[in-house]
Design an enzyme around this catalytic site. Structure first.
Site, short mmCIF file in Angstrom:
data_model
loop_
_atom_site.label_atom_id
_atom_site.label_comp_id
_atom_site.label_asym_id
_atom_site.label_seq_id
_atom_site.Cartn_x
_atom_site.Cartn_y
_atom_site.Cartn_z
N CYS A 120 6.97 -5.11 15.66
CA CYS A 120 6.60 -4.13 16.67
C CYS A 120 5.14 -4.41 17.04
O CYS A 120 4.29 -4.56 16.17
CB CYS A 120 6.77 -2.73 16.12
N ASN B 288 -2.75 4.58 16.42
CA ASN B 288 -3.84 4.25 15.51
C ASN B 288 -4.22 2.79 15.69
O ASN B 288 -3.40 1.90 15.46
CB ASN B 288 -3.40 4.48 14.06
N CYS C 165 7.04 -7.25 6.91
CA CYS C 165 8.17 -6.72 7.67
C CYS C 165 8.77 -7.86 8.48
O CYS C 165 8.05 -8.75 8.94
CB CYS C 165 7.68 -5.61 8.61
N CYS D 253 3.32 8.50 1.36
CA CYS D 253 3.93 7.53 2.25
C CYS D 253 4.16 6.24 1.45
O CYS D 253 3.22 5.64 0.94
CB CYS D 253 2.98 7.29 3.42
N GLU E 294 0.82 -1.20 0.00
CA GLU E 294 0.00 0.00 0.00
C GLU E 294 0.86 1.26 0.00
O GLU E 294 1.96 1.28 0.56
CB GLU E 294 -0.91 0.01 1.23
N CYS F 52 -0.75 5.84 10.18
CA CYS F 52 0.51 5.21 10.60
C CYS F 52 0.25 3.88 11.24
O CYS F 52 -0.55 3.78 12.18
CB CYS F 52 1.18 6.02 11.70
N CYS G 280 2.08 -2.33 15.67
CA CYS G 280 2.02 -2.03 14.23
C CYS G 280 1.32 -3.15 13.46
O CYS G 280 1.65 -4.33 13.61
CB CYS G 280 3.43 -1.84 13.70
N1 SAH Z 1 9.51 0.46 9.59
C1 SAH Z 1 9.78 1.83 9.71
C2 SAH Z 1 8.84 2.72 8.91
C3 SAH Z 1 7.38 2.37 8.83
S1 SAH Z 1 6.30 2.70 10.15
C4 SAH Z 1 9.75 2.24 11.17
O1 SAH Z 1 9.33 1.46 11.99
O2 SAH Z 1 10.20 3.34 11.47
C5 SAH Z 1 6.03 4.45 10.26
C6 SAH Z 1 5.81 4.94 11.69
O3 SAH Z 1 4.53 4.58 12.23
C7 SAH Z 1 6.83 4.35 12.64
O4 SAH Z 1 7.32 5.34 13.52
C8 SAH Z 1 6.02 3.34 13.40
O5 SAH Z 1 6.59 3.00 14.62
C9 SAH Z 1 4.71 4.06 13.54
N2 SAH Z 1 3.59 3.18 13.87
C10 SAH Z 1 3.48 1.85 13.65
N3 SAH Z 1 2.27 1.40 14.10
C11 SAH Z 1 1.61 2.47 14.60
C12 SAH Z 1 0.30 2.64 15.16
N4 SAH Z 1 -0.54 1.63 15.24
N5 SAH Z 1 -0.05 3.87 15.56
C13 SAH Z 1 0.80 4.92 15.42
N6 SAH Z 1 2.02 4.82 14.86
C14 SAH Z 1 2.44 3.60 14.46
FE1 SF4 Z 2 8.06 -3.04 10.72
FE2 SF4 Z 2 5.87 -1.80 11.65
FE3 SF4 Z 2 8.00 -2.11 13.24
FE4 SF4 Z 2 8.13 -0.36 11.20
S1 SF4 Z 2 6.78 -0.22 13.01
S2 SF4 Z 2 9.67 -1.89 11.78
S3 SF4 Z 2 6.85 -1.46 9.68
S4 SF4 Z 2 6.73 -3.76 12.40
#
Ligand code: SAH
Ligand code: SF4
Length: 404
Positions: free
Chosen positions: A140, A324, A136, A129, A116, A367, A143
């Site tokens: 995390c 989110n 991935c 974005c 996406e 995000c 996420c």
């Molecule tokens: N993998 C990279 C970039 C993609 S995520 C990283 O982790 O930095 C983009 C941003 O959104 C990151 O800072 C991530 O930690 C944040 N993010 C992930 N899940 C989220 C959520 N559910 N609510 C808010 N931010 C989130």
């Molecule tokens: Fe991967 Fe999501 Fe962690 Fe970014 S925030 S490194 S996309 S699992």
């Protein structure tokens, strides 16, 4: 691609898959590769340089997808190019429009995998974005992408294509240098860009090329979860702005929510930030901090955050991201008042800490909400999920929508 803004209701626009016909897709080749490819099909040697420049200009500056449109290229050469090459974007299987103007594209690549990309219009800019991987390797906990396995890395062409698709949709090629709608790029979609270093670097180089798309490195931000060994290299070799997903002020909490912290802990990440080329002056690092209720959002966390940034003498800014939610997520977004207090404490410590306004939540484009690839969902599933998220997000302050 058939897209009609429709009050945030997802619009499915299936398109027939066109066979590759054995032709080489030139989208995603860098200049040297394009030159070699043009030389290899028998274009006269003294013309190769000029033809490469012309094709490059048409593909990346004007956005054409047919050699017939390359008017300053002789008919004979155009025919030769068309005999061997195609200029083909991946398929947009679905485009969704949020109530707030955010647009999410579900893109299917030639092997059927999907990722996406999200366009977020703001008053003074338009940010795209971009995803770097399908899925991935990191998990995390907060996420949505992290619930997927890594399916594969995206190629440079697939990274560039996300921008080309957004520009197609926004009608941006007609006037390539003025009135741009995509003014900024954030590598913050699906995946960890520094685990796909070479393709991300090559894709961004194509995007920054001065005879092509011409997006300045100052308008591009790469976000990493803290892949320490590649951070300095990213600064030196790609030279874009860096955003680092911090999300916690001590190792215990960070390890709990971001397993990568076991490999590269807070100290190592902050040290790498301090060594990021230009970090102390021109290129301020942005720390991303998702506000998770009861996990990382106390007043003490805010004060510790200030101390941490000071200790490493970083001219950094903090982006506070209201969490989110997504179906099955185990966290709640912090109370709005607490996010505000947190922001104030960090500000009082002399560090800018704006609260990112959520965008595109109604279409799961915010995000951390991106997910797809091999797990393509039906329209009914998407509507059900969007309804579940709206129901889960009861706090009136941030029910709106959004991404990065
Ligand atoms: N993998 C990279 C970039 C993609 S995520 C990283 O982790 O930095 C983009 C941003 O959104 C990151 O800072 C991530 O930690 C944040 N993010 C992930 N899940 C989220 C959520 N559910 N609510 C808010 N931010 C989130
Ligand atoms: Fe991967 Fe999501 Fe962690 Fe970014 S925030 S490194 S996309 S699992």
């Amino acid at each position: 691609m058939q897209i009609t803004p429709d009050g945030g209701v997802p619009i499915v626009s299936p398109r027939a898959v066109i066979p590759e016909e054995g032709l080489k897709n030139i989208l995603g080749l860098d200049r040297t590769e394009l030159r070699d490819a043009i030389a290899a099909i028998g274009v006269a040697e003294k013309q190769v340089k000029m033809r490469t420049s012309q094709v490059w200009h048409w593909v990346y500056h004007r956005g054409v997808s047919s050699f017939d449109d390359m008017l300053n290229v002789s008919k004979e050469v155009r025919a030769k190019l068309a005999e061997h090459f195609i200029i083909r974007r991946p398929e947009v299987v679905e485009a969704q429009y949020s109530e707030d103007g955010t647009r999410k594209y579900l893109i299917r690549f030639h092997d059927g995998n999907e990722a996406e990309a999200v366009y977020i219009p703001e008053e003074d800019r338009g940010t795209l974005c971009v995803s770097s991987q399908i899925g991935c390797t990191l998990n995390c906990k907060f996420c949505h992408t992290g619930t997927m396995k890594l399916v594969r890395n995206l190629t440079a062409g697939e990274i560039v294509a996300q921008l080309m698709i957004a520009r197609d949709d926004l009608g941006e090629w007609e006037n390539p240098t003025h009135g741009r709608r995509v003014t900024n790029i954030v590598m913050m979609g699906m995946g960890e860009p520094l685990y796909n270093f070479d393709n991300v670097k090559k894709g961004l180089e194509i995007i920054m090329d001065e005879e092509g798309i011409q997006l300045s490195r100052r308008r591009i931000t790469l976000s990493t979860s803290g892949v320490v060994p590649h951070m300095e290299r990213a600064g030196k070799e790609i030279g874009v702005n860096l955003a680092v997903s911090l999300h916690a002020v001590n190792d215990a909490v960070r390890t709990d929510i971001m397993p990568i912290n076991k490999k590269y802990n807070l100290h190592e990440v902050l040290n790498a930030c301090a060594n990021y080329p230009g970090a102390h002056n021109a290129r301020r690092i942005t720390f991303e901090y998702a506000m998770l209720k009861g996990v990382n959002d106390s007043d003490k966390d805010a004060r510790d955050l200030v101390k941490l940034i000071r200790r490493y003498k970083l001219a950094a800014k903090v982006n506070l991201i209201p969490f989110n939610p997504w179906p099955g997520s185990n966290y709640e977004c912090s109370e709005w008042d607490q996010i505000q207090r947190f922001s104030d404490i960090v500000y009082e410590g002399g560090i800018s800490a704006p609260i990112r306004r959520p965008r595109g939540r109604d279409i799961m484009a915010a995000c951390g909400q991106l997910k797809s690839a091999s797990e393509k969902k039906s329209k009914a599933d998407i509507l059900r999920e969007a309804a579940a998220v709206t129901a889960a997000t009861t706090d009136g302050h941030h029910t709106s929508t959004g991404l990065t």
